[in-house]
Write a protein that holds these residues in place. Structure first.
Motif, PDB file in Angstrom:
ATOM      1  N   LEU A  15       0.857  -1.181   0.000  1.00 54.31           N
ATOM      2  CA  LEU A  15       0.000   0.000   0.000  1.00 54.31           C
ATOM      3  C   LEU A  15       0.898   1.238   0.000  1.00 54.31           C
ATOM      4  CD1 LEU A  15      -2.770  -0.601   2.696  1.00 54.31           C
ATOM      5  CD2 LEU A  15      -3.136  -0.101   0.289  1.00 54.31           C
ATOM      6  N   MET A  16       0.471   2.267  -0.711  1.00 58.17           N
ATOM      7  CA  MET A  16       1.160   3.549  -0.660  1.00 58.17           C
ATOM      8  C   MET A  16       0.194   4.538  -0.011  1.00 58.17           C
ATOM      9  SD  MET A  16       2.765   6.026  -3.626  1.00 58.17           S
ATOM     10  CE  MET A  16       1.259   6.106  -4.579  1.00 58.17           C
ATOM     11  N   PHE A  17       0.619   5.097   1.115  1.00 57.96           N
ATOM     12  CA  PHE A  17      -0.165   6.115   1.806  1.00 57.96           C
ATOM     13  C   PHE A  17       0.329   7.473   1.330  1.00 57.96           C
ATOM     14  CE2 PHE A  17      -0.514   2.425   4.552  1.00 57.96           C
ATOM     15  CZ  PHE A  17      -1.884   2.400   4.798  1.00 57.96           C
ATOM     16  N   GLU A  18      -0.515   8.146   0.565  1.00 58.84           N
ATOM     17  CA  GLU A  18      -0.152   9.414  -0.059  1.00 58.84           C
ATOM     18  C   GLU A  18      -0.880  10.542   0.674  1.00 58.84           C
ATOM     19  OE1 GLU A  18       0.273  11.256  -4.522  1.00 58.84           O
ATOM     20  OE2 GLU A  18      -0.787   9.371  -4.271  1.00 58.84           O
ATOM     21  N   ILE A  19      -0.236  11.067   1.716  1.00 61.47           N
ATOM     22  CA  ILE A  19      -0.878  12.042   2.592  1.00 61.47           C
ATOM     23  C   ILE A  19      -1.227  13.338   1.870  1.00 61.47           C
ATOM     24  CG2 ILE A  19       1.245  13.061   3.538  1.00 61.47           C
ATOM     25  CD1 ILE A  19      -2.039  12.265   5.449  1.00 61.47           C
ATOM     26  N   GLY A  20      -0.495  13.710   0.831  1.00 63.76           N
ATOM     27  CA  GLY A  20      -0.798  14.930   0.086  1.00 63.76           C
ATOM     28  C   GLY A  20      -2.136  14.881  -0.630  1.00 63.76           C
ATOM     29  N   THR A  21      -2.570  13.679  -0.999  1.00 63.47           N
ATOM     30  CA  THR A  21      -3.880  13.512  -1.634  1.00 63.47           C
ATOM     31  C   THR A  21      -4.902  12.976  -0.644  1.00 63.47           C
ATOM     32  OG1 THR A  21      -3.481  11.230  -2.350  1.00 63.47           O
ATOM     33  CG2 THR A  21      -2.843  13.000  -3.880  1.00 63.47           C
ATOM     34  N   GLY A  22      -4.416  12.452   0.481  1.00 63.02           N
ATOM     35  CA  GLY A  22      -5.304  11.848   1.467  1.00 63.02           C
ATOM     36  C   GLY A  22      -5.733  10.442   1.092  1.00 63.02           C
ATOM     37  N   GLU A  23      -5.057   9.836   0.125  1.00 59.73           N
ATOM     38  CA  GLU A  23      -5.451   8.521  -0.366  1.00 59.73           C
ATOM     39  C   GLU A  23      -4.484   7.430   0.065  1.00 59.73           C
ATOM     40  OE1 GLU A  23      -5.481   9.354  -4.583  1.00 59.73           O
ATOM     41  OE2 GLU A  23      -7.639   9.724  -4.529  1.00 59.73           O
ATOM     42  N   ALA A  24      -5.005   6.206   0.084  1.00 57.13           N
ATOM     43  CA  ALA A  24      -4.195   5.005   0.240  1.00 57.13           C
ATOM     44  C   ALA A  24      -4.364   4.234  -1.059  1.00 57.13           C
ATOM     45  CB  ALA A  24      -4.663   4.171   1.421  1.00 57.13           C
ATOM     46  N   LEU A  25      -3.273   3.989  -1.752  1.00 55.50           N
ATOM     47  CA  LEU A  25      -3.326   3.357  -3.064  1.00 55.50           C
ATOM     48  C   LEU A  25      -2.716   1.963  -3.025  1.00 55.50           C
ATOM     49  CD1 LEU A  25      -2.156   6.468  -5.099  1.00 55.50           C
ATOM     50  CD2 LEU A  25      -4.507   5.699  -4.719  1.00 55.50           C
ATOM     51  N   GLU A  26      -3.386   1.019  -3.651  1.00 56.74           N
ATOM     52  CA  GLU A  26      -2.889  -0.343  -3.729  1.00 56.74           C
ATOM     53  C   GLU A  26      -1.867  -0.434  -4.853  1.00 56.74           C
ATOM     54  OE1 GLU A  26      -6.429  -2.670  -4.312  1.00 56.74           O
ATOM     55  OE2 GLU A  26      -7.027  -2.452  -2.220  1.00 56.74           O
ATOM     56  N   ILE A  27      -0.669  -0.903  -4.520  1.00 55.01           N
ATOM     57  CA  ILE A  27       0.363  -1.159  -5.526  1.00 55.01           C
ATOM     58  C   ILE A  27       0.110  -2.588  -6.008  1.00 55.01           C
ATOM     59  CG2 ILE A  27       2.843  -1.296  -5.975  1.00 55.01           C
ATOM     60  CD1 ILE A  27       1.979   1.522  -5.186  1.00 55.01           C
ATOM     61  N   PRO A  28       0.010  -2.806  -7.314  1.00 58.51           N
ATOM     62  CA  PRO A  28      -0.431  -4.108  -7.815  1.00 58.51           C
ATOM     63  C   PRO A  28       0.635  -5.203  -7.868  1.00 58.51           C
ATOM     64  CG  PRO A  28      -0.058  -2.630  -9.646  1.00 58.51           C
ATOM     65  CD  PRO A  28       0.187  -1.832  -8.389  1.00 58.51           C
ATOM     66  N   VAL A  29       1.535  -5.212  -6.905  1.00 59.24           N
ATOM     67  CA  VAL A  29       2.547  -6.271  -6.854  1.00 59.24           C
ATOM     68  C   VAL A  29       2.745  -6.716  -5.407  1.00 59.24           C
ATOM     69  CG1 VAL A  29       3.822  -5.447  -8.881  1.00 59.24           C
ATOM     70  CG2 VAL A  29       4.492  -4.668  -6.618  1.00 59.24           C
ATOM     71  N   PRO A  30       3.185  -7.962  -5.216  1.00 64.51           N
ATOM     72  CA  PRO A  30       3.525  -8.398  -3.864  1.00 64.51           C
ATOM     73  C   PRO A  30       4.830  -7.730  -3.416  1.00 64.51           C
ATOM     74  CG  PRO A  30       3.976 -10.147  -5.438  1.00 64.51           C
ATOM     75  CD  PRO A  30       3.309  -9.030  -6.201  1.00 64.51           C
ATOM     76  N   PHE A  31       5.039  -7.695  -2.105  1.00 65.74           N
ATOM     77  CA  PHE A  31       6.248  -7.093  -1.545  1.00 65.74           C
ATOM     78  C   PHE A  31       7.509  -7.671  -2.181  1.00 65.74           C
ATOM     79  CE2 PHE A  31       9.685  -7.246   1.632  1.00 65.74           C
ATOM     80  CZ  PHE A  31       9.914  -5.879   1.751  1.00 65.74           C
ATOM     81  N   SER A  32       7.514  -8.977  -2.458  1.00 60.03           N
ATOM     82  CA  SER A  32       8.708  -9.615  -3.014  1.00 60.03           C
ATOM     83  C   SER A  32       9.096  -9.051  -4.379  1.00 60.03           C
ATOM     84  CB  SER A  32       8.493 -11.126  -3.134  1.00 60.03           C
ATOM     85  OG  SER A  32       7.455 -11.412  -4.051  1.00 60.03           O
ATOM     86  N   GLU A  33       8.171  -8.386  -5.072  1.00 62.99           N
ATOM     87  CA  GLU A  33       8.466  -7.809  -6.388  1.00 62.99           C
ATOM     88  C   GLU A  33       8.561  -6.283  -6.353  1.00 62.99           C
ATOM     89  OE1 GLU A  33       5.546  -9.195  -9.165  1.00 62.99           O
ATOM     90  OE2 GLU A  33       5.995 -11.301  -8.765  1.00 62.99           O
ATOM     91  N   PHE A  34       8.272  -5.678  -5.223  1.00 59.16           N
ATOM     92  CA  PHE A  34       8.199  -4.227  -5.163  1.00 59.16           C
ATOM     93  C   PHE A  34       9.531  -3.561  -5.504  1.00 59.16           C
ATOM     94  CE2 PHE A  34       8.433  -0.164  -2.844  1.00 59.16           C
ATOM     95  CZ  PHE A  34       7.386   0.498  -3.466  1.00 59.16           C
ATOM     96  N   HIS A  35      10.611  -3.942  -4.857  1.00 57.82           N
ATOM     97  CA  HIS A  35      11.901  -3.291  -5.078  1.00 57.82           C
ATOM     98  C   HIS A  35      12.549  -3.724  -6.388  1.00 57.82           C
ATOM     99  CE1 HIS A  35      11.380  -2.642  -0.723  1.00 57.82           C
ATOM    100  NE2 HIS A  35      11.926  -1.482  -1.020  1.00 57.82           N
ATOM    101  N   ASP A  36      12.412  -4.994  -6.764  1.00 60.39           N
ATOM    102  CA  ASP A  36      13.086  -5.508  -7.954  1.00 60.39           C
ATOM    103  C   ASP A  36      12.340  -5.241  -9.251  1.00 60.39           C
ATOM    104  OD1 ASP A  36      15.087  -6.496  -6.354  1.00 60.39           O
ATOM    105  OD2 ASP A  36      14.247  -8.510  -6.244  1.00 60.39           O
ATOM    106  N   ILE A  37      11.037  -5.130  -9.200  1.00 63.23           N
ATOM    107  CA  ILE A  37      10.264  -4.956 -10.428  1.00 63.23           C
ATOM    108  C   ILE A  37       9.561  -3.600 -10.459  1.00 63.23           C
ATOM    109  CG2 ILE A  37       8.334  -5.844 -11.806  1.00 63.23           C
ATOM    110  CD1 ILE A  37       9.171  -8.669 -10.805  1.00 63.23           C
ATOM    111  N   GLU A  38       8.711  -3.316  -9.486  1.00 65.74           N
ATOM    112  CA  GLU A  38       7.909  -2.096  -9.507  1.00 65.74           C
ATOM    113  C   GLU A  38       8.790  -0.835  -9.536  1.00 65.74           C
ATOM    114  OE1 GLU A  38       4.231  -0.054  -9.646  1.00 65.74           O
ATOM    115  OE2 GLU A  38       4.681  -2.171  -9.886  1.00 65.74           O
ATOM    116  N   LEU A  39       9.756  -0.749  -8.631  1.00 61.27           N
ATOM    117  CA  LEU A  39      10.593   0.459  -8.576  1.00 61.27           C
ATOM    118  C   LEU A  39      11.558   0.559  -9.753  1.00 61.27           C
ATOM    119  CD1 LEU A  39      11.429   0.894  -4.792  1.00 61.27           C
ATOM    120  CD2 LEU A  39       9.472   1.736  -6.102  1.00 61.27           C
TER     121      LEU A  39
END
Length: 184
Positions: A76-100
């Motif tokens: 989850l990405m908590f974006e306080i500037g917009t007041g939203e919580a956004l679902e990142i569509p990948v599991p944690f195991s892929e977040f750093h290696d693929i998403e970023l």
């Protein structure tokens, strides 16, 4: 990093800064502070917050135990500037290696960061973020002229109080009070 848990990530890489402040991995201490700030600003997520990193805009990245199997939480990405919580569509195991790696624009607003730096502004230190002068959830513009360097904890505390105080309010509702008593 695909086989590493969030706890191992903090232990092995906590405090790591990527691309000059575009993204940072929390230390155990900063993760605990981030968890408290996110829980205060997003009470609907209180039981699921487990922050592991944050970006230059102060957006907090957390495990999301509500989605995916228990051994493979999503993000989850908590974006306080917009007041939203956004679902990142990948599991944690892929977040750093693929998403970023493959989607830094979507995940970290990398192009906006480059624009900020090219305008002569500095990269934020670990305890700072580049925040909105007028948050987007209060009608602020999503452009460089509405950004300023600020203390990360203060930014989250103030905007979190506003988010909670305005939940359910109709457009145009006036903000009567912001409590600065517990500021770090």
């Amino acid at each position: 990093m695909s086989t590493i848990s969030a706890t191992d990530l903090l232990r092995r890489s906590g405090g790591t800064t990527i691309r000059g402040g575009l993204y940072r991995i929390h230390t155990s201490t900063s993760a605990g502070r981030a968890d408290a700030l996110v829980r205060a600003a997003y009470p609907e997520f209180t039981s699921t917050v487990s922050c592991f990193g944050h970006d230059w805009l102060g957006r907090q990245f957390s495990l999301d135990a509500r989605r995916g199997p228990a051994h493979e939480p999503t993000v989850l990405m908590f974006e306080i500037g917009t007041g939203e919580a956004l679902e990142i569509p990948v599991p944690f195991s892929e977040f750093h290696d693929i998403e970023l790696v493959d989607y830094p624009g979507a995940a970290l607003a990398a192009g906006f960061f480059e624009t900020w730096l090219e305008s002569g502004q500095p990269s934020p230190s670990p305890d700072q973020c580049v925040g909105y002068r007028v948050p987007l959830f209060l009608g602020g513009d999503d452009d460089i002229t509405n950004l300023e360097m600020t203390d990360l904890d203060v930014y989250w505390s103030l905007l979190g109080q506003m988010r909670v105080g305005l939940s359910g309010a109709s457009e145009g509702t006036a903000v009567a009070r912001v409590d600065l008593g517990d500021m770090p």
